[in-house]
Design a protein around this motif. Structure first.
Motif: not given
Length: 418
Positions: A2, A6, A291, A319, A322-327, A330-331
Protein backbone atom coordinates in the motif's frame (compact mmCIF):
# COMPACT_ATOMS: atom_id res chain seq x y z
CA UNK A 1 2.34 -2.77 -1.03
CA UNK A 2 0.00 0.00 0.00
CA UNK A 3 2.77 2.58 0.76
CA UNK A 4 4.48 1.58 -2.48
CA UNK A 5 1.24 2.22 -4.38
CA UNK A 6 0.91 5.66 -2.77
CA UNK A 7 4.54 6.45 -3.65
CA UNK A 8 4.04 5.44 -7.29
CA UNK A 9 0.83 7.46 -7.61
CA UNK A 10 2.59 10.45 -6.07
CA UNK A 11 5.47 10.17 -8.50
CA UNK A 12 3.00 9.93 -11.38
CA UNK A 13 0.93 12.92 -10.22
CA UNK A 14 3.99 15.19 -10.03
CA UNK A 15 4.33 15.08 -13.81
CA UNK A 16 0.71 16.03 -14.43
CA UNK A 17 0.18 19.64 -15.41
CA UNK A 18 -3.09 20.65 -13.79
CA UNK A 19 -4.28 24.23 -13.61
CA UNK A 20 -5.87 24.86 -10.24
CA UNK A 21 -8.64 27.46 -10.29
CA UNK A 22 -8.20 29.60 -7.21
CA UNK A 23 -11.40 31.17 -5.91
CA UNK A 24 -9.43 34.05 -4.39
CA UNK A 25 -9.05 35.67 -7.80
CA UNK A 26 -12.78 36.06 -8.26
CA UNK A 27 -14.60 39.37 -7.87
CA UNK A 28 -17.86 37.76 -6.78
CA UNK A 29 -18.72 37.20 -3.13
CA UNK A 30 -21.57 35.25 -1.59
CA UNK A 31 -23.32 36.98 1.31
CA UNK A 32 -25.56 35.07 3.71
CA UNK A 33 -27.86 36.09 6.59
CA UNK A 34 -29.27 39.15 4.86
CA UNK A 35 -32.67 40.16 6.35
CA UNK A 36 -35.31 38.74 4.05
CA UNK A 37 -37.34 41.96 4.00
CA UNK A 38 -34.29 43.88 2.75
CA UNK A 39 -32.95 41.13 0.50
CA UNK A 40 -33.51 42.82 -2.85
CA UNK A 41 -31.23 44.40 -5.42
CA UNK A 42 -32.24 47.99 -4.63
CA UNK A 43 -31.63 47.82 -0.87
CA UNK A 44 -28.37 45.91 -1.25
CA UNK A 45 -26.98 48.48 -3.68
CA UNK A 46 -28.14 51.28 -1.39
CA UNK A 47 -26.32 49.68 1.53
CA UNK A 48 -23.08 49.49 -0.46
CA UNK A 49 -23.44 53.08 -1.66
CA UNK A 50 -23.66 54.26 1.96
CA UNK A 51 -21.27 51.84 3.68
CA UNK A 52 -18.67 51.61 0.87
CA UNK A 53 -19.07 54.71 -1.30
CA UNK A 54 -15.65 54.15 -2.96
CA UNK A 55 -16.57 50.63 -4.08
CA UNK A 56 -18.26 50.21 -7.43
CA UNK A 57 -20.69 47.29 -7.67
CA UNK A 58 -20.81 45.53 -11.02
CA UNK A 59 -23.75 43.17 -10.41
CA UNK A 60 -26.06 41.92 -7.64
CA UNK A 61 -28.03 38.67 -7.85
CA UNK A 62 -30.48 37.64 -5.14
CA UNK A 63 -30.92 33.92 -4.37
CA UNK A 64 -34.40 32.39 -4.26
CA UNK A 65 -35.74 28.95 -3.46
CA UNK A 66 -35.62 27.19 -6.84
CA UNK A 67 -35.96 23.59 -5.65
CA UNK A 68 -39.33 22.99 -7.29
CA UNK A 69 -38.42 25.22 -10.24
CA UNK A 70 -35.31 23.14 -10.95
CA UNK A 71 -37.31 19.92 -10.96
CA UNK A 72 -39.92 21.42 -13.28
CA UNK A 73 -37.18 22.62 -15.64
CA UNK A 74 -35.70 19.11 -15.70
CA UNK A 75 -39.11 17.60 -16.44
CA UNK A 76 -39.64 20.12 -19.25
CA UNK A 77 -36.26 19.25 -20.75
CA UNK A 78 -37.13 15.54 -20.69
CA UNK A 79 -40.53 16.21 -22.27
CA UNK A 80 -38.99 18.29 -25.07
CA UNK A 81 -36.37 15.61 -25.76
CA UNK A 82 -39.05 12.90 -25.82
CA UNK A 83 -41.15 14.95 -28.20
CA UNK A 84 -38.19 15.38 -30.57
CA UNK A 85 -37.49 11.64 -30.34
CA UNK A 86 -41.08 10.87 -31.38
CA UNK A 87 -40.93 13.28 -34.31
CA UNK A 88 -37.63 11.80 -35.55
CA UNK A 89 -38.97 8.27 -35.10
CA UNK A 90 -42.06 9.11 -37.15
CA UNK A 91 -40.01 10.77 -39.90
CA UNK A 92 -37.57 7.83 -40.06
CA UNK A 93 -39.98 4.86 -39.88
CA UNK A 94 -43.26 6.53 -40.87
CA UNK A 95 -44.87 5.10 -37.73
CA UNK A 96 -46.41 7.19 -34.98
CA UNK A 97 -45.51 6.07 -31.47
CA UNK A 98 -48.32 5.41 -29.03
CA UNK A 99 -48.13 4.97 -25.30
CA UNK A 100 -50.13 4.26 -22.16
CA UNK A 101 -49.45 7.25 -19.88
CA UNK A 102 -48.77 5.11 -16.82
CA UNK A 103 -45.39 4.34 -15.26
CA UNK A 104 -44.14 0.87 -16.16
CA UNK A 105 -46.59 0.47 -19.04
CA UNK A 106 -43.75 -0.30 -21.45
CA UNK A 107 -43.21 -3.74 -19.90
CA UNK A 108 -46.59 -4.36 -18.22
CA UNK A 109 -49.19 -3.35 -20.78
CA UNK A 110 -51.62 -6.07 -19.76
CA UNK A 111 -52.31 -4.39 -16.39
CA UNK A 112 -52.80 -0.87 -17.72
CA UNK A 113 -54.50 -1.43 -21.07
CA UNK A 114 -58.01 -2.30 -19.73
CA UNK A 115 -58.10 0.89 -17.61
CA UNK A 116 -56.17 3.46 -19.65
CA UNK A 117 -56.41 4.01 -23.39
CA UNK A 118 -53.43 4.50 -25.64
CA UNK A 119 -52.58 8.05 -26.72
CA UNK A 120 -50.31 9.54 -29.33
CA UNK A 121 -46.86 10.27 -27.91
CA UNK A 122 -46.45 13.53 -29.85
CA UNK A 123 -49.83 14.86 -28.70
CA UNK A 124 -49.23 13.75 -25.11
CA UNK A 125 -45.80 15.39 -24.84
CA UNK A 126 -47.07 18.54 -26.58
CA UNK A 127 -49.76 18.91 -23.91
CA UNK A 128 -47.26 18.17 -21.16
CA UNK A 129 -44.90 20.81 -22.57
CA UNK A 130 -47.62 23.47 -22.41
CA UNK A 131 -48.58 22.48 -18.85
CA UNK A 132 -44.98 22.50 -17.63
CA UNK A 133 -44.27 25.91 -19.17
CA UNK A 134 -47.29 27.32 -17.35
CA UNK A 135 -46.17 25.73 -14.08
CA UNK A 136 -42.63 27.07 -14.52
CA UNK A 137 -43.90 30.59 -15.16
CA UNK A 138 -46.17 30.43 -12.12
CA UNK A 139 -43.49 28.89 -9.89
CA UNK A 140 -40.95 31.51 -11.02
CA UNK A 141 -43.26 34.31 -9.95
CA UNK A 142 -43.91 32.65 -6.60
CA UNK A 143 -40.19 32.02 -5.98
CA UNK A 144 -39.30 35.70 -6.49
CA UNK A 145 -41.60 36.64 -3.63
CA UNK A 146 -39.60 34.72 -1.00
CA UNK A 147 -35.83 35.37 -1.04
CA UNK A 148 -33.49 33.14 0.95
CA UNK A 149 -31.56 35.98 2.57
CA UNK A 150 -28.56 35.38 0.33
CA UNK A 151 -27.04 37.29 -2.56
CA UNK A 152 -24.06 37.22 -4.94
CA UNK A 153 -22.30 40.56 -5.27
CA UNK A 154 -19.75 41.18 -8.02
CA UNK A 155 -17.27 44.04 -7.56
CA UNK A 156 -15.45 45.82 -10.35
CA UNK A 157 -12.13 45.51 -8.49
CA UNK A 158 -10.63 42.39 -6.93
CA UNK A 159 -9.03 44.40 -4.14
CA UNK A 160 -12.43 45.79 -3.16
CA UNK A 161 -13.79 42.26 -2.90
CA UNK A 162 -10.86 41.23 -0.68
CA UNK A 163 -11.29 44.24 1.62
CA UNK A 164 -15.03 43.61 1.93
CA UNK A 165 -14.32 39.98 2.79
CA UNK A 166 -11.79 40.99 5.47
CA UNK A 167 -14.30 43.42 7.01
CA UNK A 168 -16.89 40.67 7.38
CA UNK A 169 -14.59 37.77 8.20
CA UNK A 170 -15.62 35.97 11.38
CA UNK A 171 -12.42 35.29 13.29
CA UNK A 172 -11.11 35.71 16.82
CA UNK A 173 -8.05 37.50 15.41
CA UNK A 174 -10.02 40.49 14.12
CA UNK A 175 -12.59 40.90 16.88
CA UNK A 176 -11.97 44.66 17.00
CA UNK A 177 -12.87 45.12 13.33
CA UNK A 178 -16.46 46.23 12.76
CA UNK A 179 -18.12 46.20 9.37
CA UNK A 180 -19.34 49.59 8.08
CA UNK A 181 -23.08 50.04 8.40
CA UNK A 182 -25.69 52.03 6.54
CA UNK A 183 -29.03 53.58 7.43
CA UNK A 184 -30.73 50.31 6.51
CA UNK A 185 -31.04 47.65 9.21
CA UNK A 186 -28.92 45.14 7.28
CA UNK A 187 -27.13 43.80 10.40
CA UNK A 188 -23.80 43.34 8.56
CA UNK A 189 -22.15 41.96 11.72
CA UNK A 190 -24.25 38.80 11.26
CA UNK A 191 -23.29 38.33 7.62
CA UNK A 192 -21.34 35.32 6.44
CA UNK A 193 -19.20 36.20 3.43
CA UNK A 194 -17.19 33.82 1.25
CA UNK A 195 -15.80 33.65 -2.25
CA UNK A 196 -18.47 32.49 -4.68
CA UNK A 197 -17.71 29.39 -6.78
CA UNK A 198 -18.50 29.05 -10.46
CA UNK A 199 -22.24 29.01 -11.28
CA UNK A 200 -22.01 25.48 -12.71
CA UNK A 201 -20.47 24.27 -9.46
CA UNK A 202 -23.36 25.47 -7.30
CA UNK A 203 -26.21 23.08 -6.51
CA UNK A 204 -28.92 25.72 -6.62
CA UNK A 205 -31.72 23.55 -5.26
CA UNK A 206 -29.67 22.92 -2.09
CA UNK A 207 -29.19 26.60 -1.25
CA UNK A 208 -32.58 26.56 0.47
CA UNK A 209 -31.12 24.22 3.12
CA UNK A 210 -30.05 26.30 6.09
CA UNK A 211 -26.53 25.82 7.39
CA UNK A 212 -27.76 24.80 10.85
CA UNK A 213 -29.84 21.98 9.39
CA UNK A 214 -26.98 21.06 7.06
CA UNK A 215 -24.66 20.73 10.05
CA UNK A 216 -27.15 18.49 11.85
CA UNK A 217 -27.55 16.34 8.73
CA UNK A 218 -23.76 16.06 8.41
CA UNK A 219 -23.50 14.86 12.00
CA UNK A 220 -26.26 12.27 11.47
CA UNK A 221 -24.79 11.06 8.15
CA UNK A 222 -21.25 10.80 9.55
CA UNK A 223 -22.54 8.99 12.64
CA UNK A 224 -24.42 6.54 10.41
CA UNK A 225 -21.31 5.97 8.29
CA UNK A 226 -19.22 5.48 11.44
CA UNK A 227 -21.61 2.88 12.81
CA UNK A 228 -21.72 1.01 9.50
CA UNK A 229 -17.97 1.16 8.96
CA UNK A 230 -16.65 0.30 12.42
CA UNK A 231 -19.37 -1.52 14.34
CA UNK A 232 -22.07 -3.10 12.24
CA UNK A 233 -20.56 -4.37 9.03
CA UNK A 234 -17.20 -5.33 7.67
CA UNK A 235 -17.17 -7.84 4.82
CA UNK A 236 -15.59 -10.57 6.93
CA UNK A 237 -18.20 -10.02 9.64
CA UNK A 238 -20.94 -10.62 7.07
CA UNK A 239 -19.15 -13.71 5.82
CA UNK A 240 -18.81 -15.03 9.38
CA UNK A 241 -22.56 -14.60 9.86
CA UNK A 242 -23.09 -16.68 6.71
CA UNK A 243 -20.83 -19.51 7.89
CA UNK A 244 -23.75 -21.76 8.94
CA UNK A 245 -25.23 -21.46 5.46
CA UNK A 246 -21.88 -22.09 3.81
CA UNK A 247 -21.23 -25.14 6.02
CA UNK A 248 -24.66 -26.51 5.16
CA UNK A 249 -23.92 -26.10 1.48
CA UNK A 250 -20.58 -27.83 1.91
CA UNK A 251 -22.29 -30.72 3.69
CA UNK A 252 -24.54 -31.09 0.69
CA UNK A 253 -21.53 -31.34 -1.59
CA UNK A 254 -19.82 -33.97 0.53
CA UNK A 255 -20.52 -37.41 -0.93
CA UNK A 256 -18.08 -40.15 0.20
CA UNK A 257 -19.72 -42.90 -1.88
CA UNK A 258 -20.52 -42.62 -5.56
CA UNK A 259 -24.17 -42.22 -6.19
CA UNK A 260 -25.89 -43.95 -9.03
CA UNK A 261 -28.43 -41.99 -10.93
CA UNK A 262 -31.88 -43.48 -10.67
CA UNK A 263 -33.89 -42.64 -13.71
CA UNK A 264 -37.17 -43.52 -12.09
CA UNK A 265 -36.60 -41.27 -9.08
CA UNK A 266 -37.31 -37.57 -8.82
CA UNK A 267 -35.07 -35.64 -11.29
CA UNK A 268 -34.60 -32.85 -8.72
CA UNK A 269 -32.63 -35.24 -6.48
CA UNK A 270 -29.76 -35.18 -8.95
CA UNK A 271 -29.45 -31.37 -8.65
CA UNK A 272 -29.64 -30.97 -4.89
CA UNK A 273 -25.86 -31.20 -4.52
CA UNK A 274 -24.04 -27.96 -5.24
CA UNK A 275 -20.51 -27.98 -6.70
CA UNK A 276 -17.66 -27.52 -4.24
CA UNK A 277 -16.11 -24.68 -6.20
CA UNK A 278 -19.26 -22.63 -5.66
CA UNK A 279 -19.23 -22.99 -1.87
CA UNK A 280 -15.49 -22.26 -1.73
CA UNK A 281 -15.89 -19.22 -3.91
CA UNK A 282 -18.92 -17.85 -2.06
CA UNK A 283 -17.07 -16.12 0.86
CA UNK A 284 -14.77 -14.28 -1.53
CA UNK A 285 -17.72 -13.33 -3.72
CA UNK A 286 -19.61 -12.03 -0.69
CA UNK A 287 -16.72 -9.91 0.55
CA UNK A 288 -16.28 -8.44 -2.94
CA UNK A 289 -20.01 -7.74 -3.22
CA UNK A 290 -20.19 -5.90 0.09
CA UNK A 291 -16.97 -4.05 -0.67
CA UNK A 292 -18.62 -2.76 -3.85
CA UNK A 293 -22.06 -2.01 -2.37
CA UNK A 294 -21.26 -0.46 1.00
CA UNK A 295 -19.32 2.52 -0.46
CA UNK A 296 -22.48 3.24 -2.46
CA UNK A 297 -24.37 3.42 0.84
CA UNK A 298 -21.70 5.78 2.18
CA UNK A 299 -21.94 7.98 -0.90
CA UNK A 300 -25.74 8.19 -0.89
CA UNK A 301 -25.74 8.94 2.84
CA UNK A 302 -23.52 11.91 2.08
CA UNK A 303 -25.72 13.00 -0.83
CA UNK A 304 -28.62 13.47 1.58
CA UNK A 305 -26.60 16.10 3.47
CA UNK A 306 -27.34 18.69 0.79
CA UNK A 307 -23.97 20.21 -0.08
CA UNK A 308 -24.04 23.62 -1.69
CA UNK A 309 -21.32 22.93 -4.26
CA UNK A 310 -20.64 19.92 -6.45
CA UNK A 311 -16.90 20.09 -5.84
CA UNK A 312 -17.43 19.99 -2.07
CA UNK A 313 -19.88 17.12 -2.40
CA UNK A 314 -17.57 15.07 -4.63
CA UNK A 315 -14.60 15.77 -2.36
CA UNK A 316 -16.51 14.63 0.73
CA UNK A 317 -17.67 11.43 -1.01
CA UNK A 318 -14.17 10.69 -2.25
CA UNK A 319 -12.57 11.11 1.20
CA UNK A 320 -15.19 9.07 3.06
CA UNK A 321 -15.17 6.29 0.47
CA UNK A 322 -11.37 6.05 0.53
CA UNK A 323 -11.05 5.89 4.32
CA UNK A 324 -14.05 3.60 4.59
CA UNK A 325 -12.57 1.06 2.17
CA UNK A 326 -9.14 1.35 3.79
CA UNK A 327 -10.46 0.54 7.27
CA UNK A 328 -13.15 -1.89 6.19
CA UNK A 329 -11.13 -4.10 3.86
CA UNK A 330 -7.53 -3.85 5.10
CA UNK A 331 -6.98 -2.42 8.58
CA UNK A 332 -9.88 -3.80 10.64
CA UNK A 333 -9.85 -7.39 9.25
CA UNK A 334 -6.04 -7.49 9.53
CA UNK A 335 -6.11 -6.71 13.27
CA UNK A 336 -9.01 -9.06 13.88
CA UNK A 337 -11.70 -6.39 14.34
CA UNK A 338 -14.32 -8.09 12.21
CA UNK A 339 -17.27 -7.33 14.49
CA UNK A 340 -18.41 -4.87 17.11
CA UNK A 341 -17.84 -7.45 19.86
CA UNK A 342 -14.16 -7.84 18.98
CA UNK A 343 -13.64 -4.09 18.83
CA UNK A 344 -15.41 -3.40 22.15
CA UNK A 345 -13.52 -6.26 23.83
CA UNK A 346 -10.25 -4.73 22.69
CA UNK A 347 -11.17 -1.28 24.03
CA UNK A 348 -12.72 -2.26 27.36
CA UNK A 349 -11.33 -5.60 28.48
CA UNK A 350 -7.76 -5.96 27.33
CA UNK A 351 -5.65 -3.39 25.55
CA UNK A 352 -2.98 -5.91 24.61
CA UNK A 353 -3.04 -6.59 20.92
CA UNK A 354 -2.65 -10.23 20.01
CA UNK A 355 0.07 -10.04 17.40
CA UNK A 356 -0.20 -13.77 16.68
CA UNK A 357 -3.57 -13.15 15.00
CA UNK A 358 -2.09 -10.72 12.49
CA UNK A 359 -1.01 -11.82 9.02
CA UNK A 360 -2.06 -15.42 9.47
CA UNK A 361 -1.49 -17.73 6.50
CA UNK A 362 -5.24 -18.31 6.14
CA UNK A 363 -5.89 -14.56 6.22
CA UNK A 364 -3.19 -13.99 3.62
CA UNK A 365 -4.63 -16.66 1.35
CA UNK A 366 -8.08 -15.19 1.79
CA UNK A 367 -6.93 -11.72 0.73
CA UNK A 368 -4.97 -13.12 -2.20
CA UNK A 369 -8.18 -14.82 -3.33
CA UNK A 370 -10.01 -11.55 -2.78
CA UNK A 371 -7.53 -9.55 -4.88
CA UNK A 372 -7.75 -12.10 -7.71
CA UNK A 373 -11.55 -11.97 -7.58
CA UNK A 374 -11.56 -8.18 -7.71
CA UNK A 375 -9.09 -8.16 -10.58
CA UNK A 376 -11.00 -10.65 -12.71
CA UNK A 377 -14.66 -10.26 -11.79
CA UNK A 378 -14.57 -6.60 -10.75
CA UNK A 379 -12.61 -5.46 -13.79
CA UNK A 380 -14.85 -7.47 -16.08
CA UNK A 381 -17.99 -5.91 -14.64
CA UNK A 382 -16.42 -2.46 -14.93
CA UNK A 383 -15.57 -3.06 -18.59
CA UNK A 384 -19.10 -4.13 -19.46
CA UNK A 385 -20.44 -1.29 -17.26
CA UNK A 386 -22.70 -3.61 -15.30
CA UNK A 387 -24.07 -0.94 -12.87
CA UNK A 388 -25.16 1.24 -15.79
CA UNK A 389 -26.69 -1.76 -17.58
CA UNK A 390 -28.59 -2.82 -14.48
CA UNK A 391 -29.88 0.70 -13.81
CA UNK A 392 -30.74 1.06 -17.50
CA UNK A 393 -32.82 -2.12 -17.28
CA UNK A 394 -34.66 -0.80 -14.20
CA UNK A 395 -35.40 2.50 -15.94
CA UNK A 396 -36.74 0.69 -19.01
CA UNK A 397 -39.06 -1.37 -16.81
CA UNK A 398 -40.38 1.82 -15.19
CA UNK A 399 -40.76 3.77 -18.44
CA UNK A 400 -43.92 4.29 -20.45
CA UNK A 401 -42.72 3.85 -24.03
CA UNK A 402 -39.72 4.21 -26.33
CA UNK A 403 -40.21 7.96 -26.19
CA UNK A 404 -38.69 7.99 -22.69
CA UNK A 405 -35.33 6.86 -24.09
CA UNK A 406 -33.64 10.32 -23.90
CA UNK A 407 -34.68 10.73 -20.27
CA UNK A 408 -33.44 7.21 -19.46
CA UNK A 409 -30.04 7.95 -20.98
CA UNK A 410 -29.73 11.01 -18.78
CA UNK A 411 -30.85 9.10 -15.68
CA UNK A 412 -28.11 6.46 -15.96
CA UNK A 413 -25.22 8.92 -16.28
CA UNK A 414 -23.03 9.51 -13.23
CA UNK A 415 -21.73 12.97 -12.51
CA UNK A 416 -19.02 11.67 -10.22
CA UNK A 417 -17.94 8.01 -10.23
CA UNK A 418 -16.81 7.35 -6.68
Amino acid sequence: MFPVAIFLMRRFSIGLKITDTNLKITRTLAIENIPEKLCNIGDIKKHFDEAYPEFRIFDVQVVYDVTRLTQLALDLENVVDSKKFCEKYKARKNVELEMIPVGGARCCKCFCLPCVNKVSCVEYFTEEEVKLKEKIEKEGMEARKVPLGMAFVTFENINHARKFLRDHKNSILNFKRTAPESKLAMAPHKWRVWYAPLPNDIIWENLSHKRNWTLIKKIIANLFIFLVAFFLTTPQFVVHQLEPIINSLKNLTYNPTPKTVNVTSDPLDNFRELPAWLTDFLPTLMIWTFTALLPVVVAYADLLVGHWTRSGQNHAIMKKTFWYLLFMVIILPTFGFTSSKAYIDFLLKNNNLNWECIFLPDSGAFFVNYVITCAILGSGLELIRFPELFWYFIQICLSRSKADTPAIRKAITYEFRF
